[in-house]
Design a protein around this motif. Structure first.
Motif, PDB file in Angstrom:
ATOM      1  N   THR A  79       0.650  -1.288  -0.103  1.00  0.00           N
ATOM      2  CA  THR A  79      -0.060   0.007   0.130  1.00  0.00           C
ATOM      3  C   THR A  79       0.581   1.106   0.110  1.00  0.00           C
ATOM      4  O   THR A  79       0.246   2.114  -0.549  1.00  0.00           O
ATOM      5  CB  THR A  79      -1.047  -0.129   1.429  1.00  0.00           C
ATOM      6  N   ARG A 278      -6.341   5.295   6.206  1.00  0.00           N
ATOM      7  CA  ARG A 278      -6.386   3.960   5.872  1.00  0.00           C
ATOM      8  C   ARG A 278      -7.698   3.104   6.225  1.00  0.00           C
ATOM      9  O   ARG A 278      -8.115   3.581   7.305  1.00  0.00           O
ATOM     10  CB  ARG A 278      -5.209   3.029   6.288  1.00  0.00           C
ATOM     11  N   LYS A 286     -12.115   3.854   8.381  1.00  0.00           N
ATOM     12  CA  LYS A 286     -10.912   4.711   8.768  1.00  0.00           C
ATOM     13  C   LYS A 286     -10.939   5.273  10.171  1.00  0.00           C
ATOM     14  O   LYS A 286     -12.044   5.602  10.548  1.00  0.00           O
ATOM     15  CB  LYS A 286     -11.193   5.978   7.503  1.00  0.00           C
TER      16      LYS A 286
END
Length: 338
Positions: A79, A278, A286
């Motif tokens: 990521t 994230r 999140k």
């Protein structure tokens, strides 16, 4: 395309009395091909390489490998790499990136089941040690149990004052006070476990003063029950992989060394723009979204007797006189968004 098995079949059929015409017809080959292999028994099949498929990732593979090598023996998550190459123009997805990087990655540990707490109830705190080569620094980490929002402050030590300052700054950062703060068995803040009976510990006097001032209850996780404090410990691993490792890799490429000041200068924006944005692996939401909700359940902060400056809410430029390298080096470092 002929295989070794087909060539063997040609010779076997011929020895069994089949004609070249019959063999060619049965195996869907030309008669010249059958003749060529019958005349030369040592002839091997020729394989043509498949043309390489051009992917959107090709232009970024050299950069990815460079980043992986710069981070060794640690690992930069896919990521994080995705975010980096997207800033360089990559328009593909994460799947082909994961397929490309998977051969370089060590097997992951099994996930741990977490204990959940209501909104506003608990903040878990811990110190983690970061070692990169000859560099060794400490990171105070505070994580809210409900939202998984975190606060980080780097230092050289984990003394009593480092604990107290970290706790205070974390509550100011979150905008409120949790009902309880969960500690490990840190000697700097806990004098004696179960001093007054089971679960009744003797705490550091200054910690008790702070708990009265802010209104939180100090709790200690049970011995050999690491899962109890697993939320903050899980974030410690995420911090090292997704923040420290890419930062150190960048600094290695620039010929620089990690310092407490540099780590603190970048962690505020990283928390706001990356860590809290994230999708959390456990909650599926999140942390920033849940933090906005949890703030309503935190106890109010006491009116400060004097202003308290939280050290890493934003990236504050360092004084020019403190820099040990040309300004161009730091410009390149600040261009990297972690």
């Amino acid at each position: 395309m002929l295989t070794q098995e087909t060539i063997v079949d040609i010779h076997v059929r011929h020895r069994q009395g089949d004609s070249i015409r019959a063999i060619a017809k049965e195996l869907d080959l030309s008669r010249n091909t059958v003749r060529r292999y019958l005349r030369n028994k040592s002839l091997k099949p020729g394989y043509c390489e498949r043309p390489k498929t051009i992917t959107k990732l090709d232009d970024y593979k050299a950069y990815i490998i460079e980043r992986i090598n710069a981070a060794k023996p640690h690992w930069i998550p896919a990521t994080v790499l995705l975010n980096e190459i997207q800033q360089r123009g990559y328009s593909g997805g994460i799947t082909q990136l994961k397929l490309f990087t998977s051969p370089f990655k060590q097997p992951a540990l099994d996930p741990i089941v977490r204990f959940e707490t209501p909104s506003g109830r608990q903040m878990q705190v811990d110190f983690t040690t970061i070692i990169r080569g000859k560099v060794k620094i400490k990171a105070f980490v505070a994580t809210l149990g409900y939202s998984r929002a975190s606060y980080v402050r780097f230092s050289l030590y984990e003394k009593q004052d480092d604990w107290l300052r970290g706790i205070e700054e974390a509550m100011i950062y979150f905008g409120g006070v949790p009902q309880e703060i969960l500690f490990d068995n840190a000697k700097a803040i806990m004098i004696e476990r179960d001093a007054y009976g089971e679960g009744e510990h003797k705490w550091n006097a200054k910690l008790l003063e702070q708990s009265v001032k802010y209104g939180y209850k100090a709790r200690a996780c049970r011995p050999y029950r690491a899962k109890t404090k697993g939320k903050v410990e899980r974030f410690n691993s995420y911090l090292k992989q997704s923040y420290i490792t890419p930062l150190v890799a960048t600094m290695n490429q620039l010929g620089l060394t990690l310092t407490v000041d540099i780590a603190n200068a970048h962690v505020g924006p990283w928390l706001a723009d990356v860590a809290h944005q994230r999708i959390h692996g456990t909650t599926g939401i999140k942390p920033q979204v849940l933090l906005d909700q949890e703030r309503h359940d935190l106890l109010p902060l006491p009116a400060p007797s004097m202003p308290v400056i939280v050290s890493n809410l934003s990236a504050t430029p360092m004084p020019v006189e403190s820099l040990q390298h040309p300004l161009a080096i730091y410009d390149r470092l600040l261009e990297v968004r972690l």
